[in-house]
Design an enzyme around this catalytic site. Structure first.
Site, PDB file in Angstrom:
ATOM      1  N   LYS A  84       0.773  -0.991   0.024  1.00 29.53           N
ATOM      2  CA  LYS A  84      -0.212   0.016  -0.108  1.00 29.53           C
ATOM      3  C   LYS A  84       0.854   1.392  -0.182  1.00 29.53           C
ATOM      4  O   LYS A  84       1.581   1.373   0.948  1.00 29.53           O
ATOM      5  CB  LYS A  84      -0.876   0.078   1.420  1.00 29.53           C
ATOM      6  CG  LYS A  84      -2.157   0.573   1.106  1.00 29.53           C
ATOM      7  CD  LYS A  84      -2.953   0.171   2.195  1.00 29.53           C
ATOM      8  CE  LYS A  84      -4.398   0.942   2.299  1.00 29.53           C
ATOM      9  NZ  LYS A  84      -4.991   0.946   3.922  1.00 29.53           N
TER      10      LYS A  84
HETATM   11  C1  E4P Z   1      -8.209   1.896   3.374  1.00 31.54           C
HETATM   12  O1  E4P Z   1      -7.782   0.930   3.091  1.00 31.54           O
HETATM   13  C2  E4P Z   1      -7.967   2.623   4.848  1.00 31.54           C
HETATM   14  O2  E4P Z   1      -7.576   1.700   5.843  1.00 31.54           O
HETATM   15  C3  E4P Z   1      -9.311   2.860   5.464  1.00 31.54           C
HETATM   16  O3  E4P Z   1     -10.379   2.431   4.708  1.00 31.54           O
HETATM   17  C4  E4P Z   1      -9.593   4.166   6.281  1.00 31.54           C
HETATM   18  O4  E4P Z   1     -10.834   4.424   6.717  1.00 31.54           O
HETATM   19  P1  E4P Z   1     -11.105   5.384   7.668  1.00 31.54           P
HETATM   20  O5  E4P Z   1     -11.501   6.733   7.203  1.00 31.54           O
HETATM   21  O6  E4P Z   1     -12.284   4.902   8.339  1.00 31.54           O
HETATM   22  O7  E4P Z   1      -9.934   5.645   8.582  1.00 31.54           O
END
Ligand code: E4P
Length: 215
Positions: A84
């Site tokens: 990522k």
């Molecule tokens: C994506 O891969 C992220 O981990 C994620 O969906 C972040 O979401 P949040 O806005 O709930 O932190």
């Protein structure tokens, strides 16, 4: 069929969702791992052992050279690892370099269709638009998914739309209606998807009535 990932580093949640037979993969980020209070390496080993699907592990560096180094190390951990990488210009350089080496990349922190175009062009396998965080600030997150879906349909890019920062079950329905490839969900959203008050009422009636049947 829309693929379902869990957006968590909590092993109990992953184990439970996997037992339902609906789990296609997992996304993690430093915040989610920090919430567990456990060592990163132990959490990751547990997830990799539990789920046979794409597991996104995020780089924690911000300069391309470092990201590339870290990305290579992460990719070596297991065939299911997806690296990522944050949507920055440094991130784009790293996406290009790593994807050319065959490493699958999930580009994170995407908030616009333009960012998704650039990530896909650089060679990302997945783009992760964060819809909940856009909704939180009064901008319709789903509109970004709509635009990306429309754009990606016009080209033969091997890049999947992974809808992230999902807050509730309606987000899932909307994303699937738009043809998004993947939704990554907090466990409580996945749980809510299984539930309906009429299912509970109906089940209770069946169980009660079965008691009345002469056996
Ligand atoms: C994506 O891969 C992220 O981990 C994620 O969906 C972040 O979401 P949040 O806005 O709930 O932190």
């Amino acid at each position: 069929m829309v693929k379902i990932f869990l957006d968590t580093a909590n092993i109990d949640e992953i184990r439970e969702a996997a037992s339902w037979g609906v789990l296609d993969g997992v996304t993690t980020n430093p915040t989610l791992v920090a919430k567990t209070g456990r060592k990163w390496s132990e959490v990751i080993q547990d997830i990799l052992a539990l789920v046979d699907g794409p597991i996104s592990l995020e780089v924690t560096t911000t300069q391309a050279e470092e990201m590339i180094k870290q990305g290579r190390q992460l990719a070596k951990l297991h065939k299911n690892v997806v690296v990522k990488i944050q949507m920055t210009t440094e991130g784009l350089k790293a996406i290009k370099a790593l994807s050319t080496e065959g490493v699958r990349i999930n580009t994170t922190l995407i908030f616009s269709a333009n960012q998704a175009i650039l990530a896909a062009k650089a060679g990302a396998k997945y783009v992760s638009p964060f819809i909940g965080r856009l909704d939180d600030m009064g901008q319709e997150g789903m509109q970004v998914i709509r635009e990306i879906a429309e754009i990606f349909r016009n080209y033969d890019w091997d890049c999947e739309i992974l809808v992230a920062s999902i807050r509730h079950p309606l987000h899932v329905i909307e994303a699937a209606k738009l043809g998004a490839d993947i939704v990554t969900l907090p466990f409580d959203v996945l749980k809510k998807m299984t539930q309906h008050a009429l299912t509970d009422v109906g089940l209770k009636r069946f169980v009660d009535d079965w008691q009345k049947v002469p056996k």
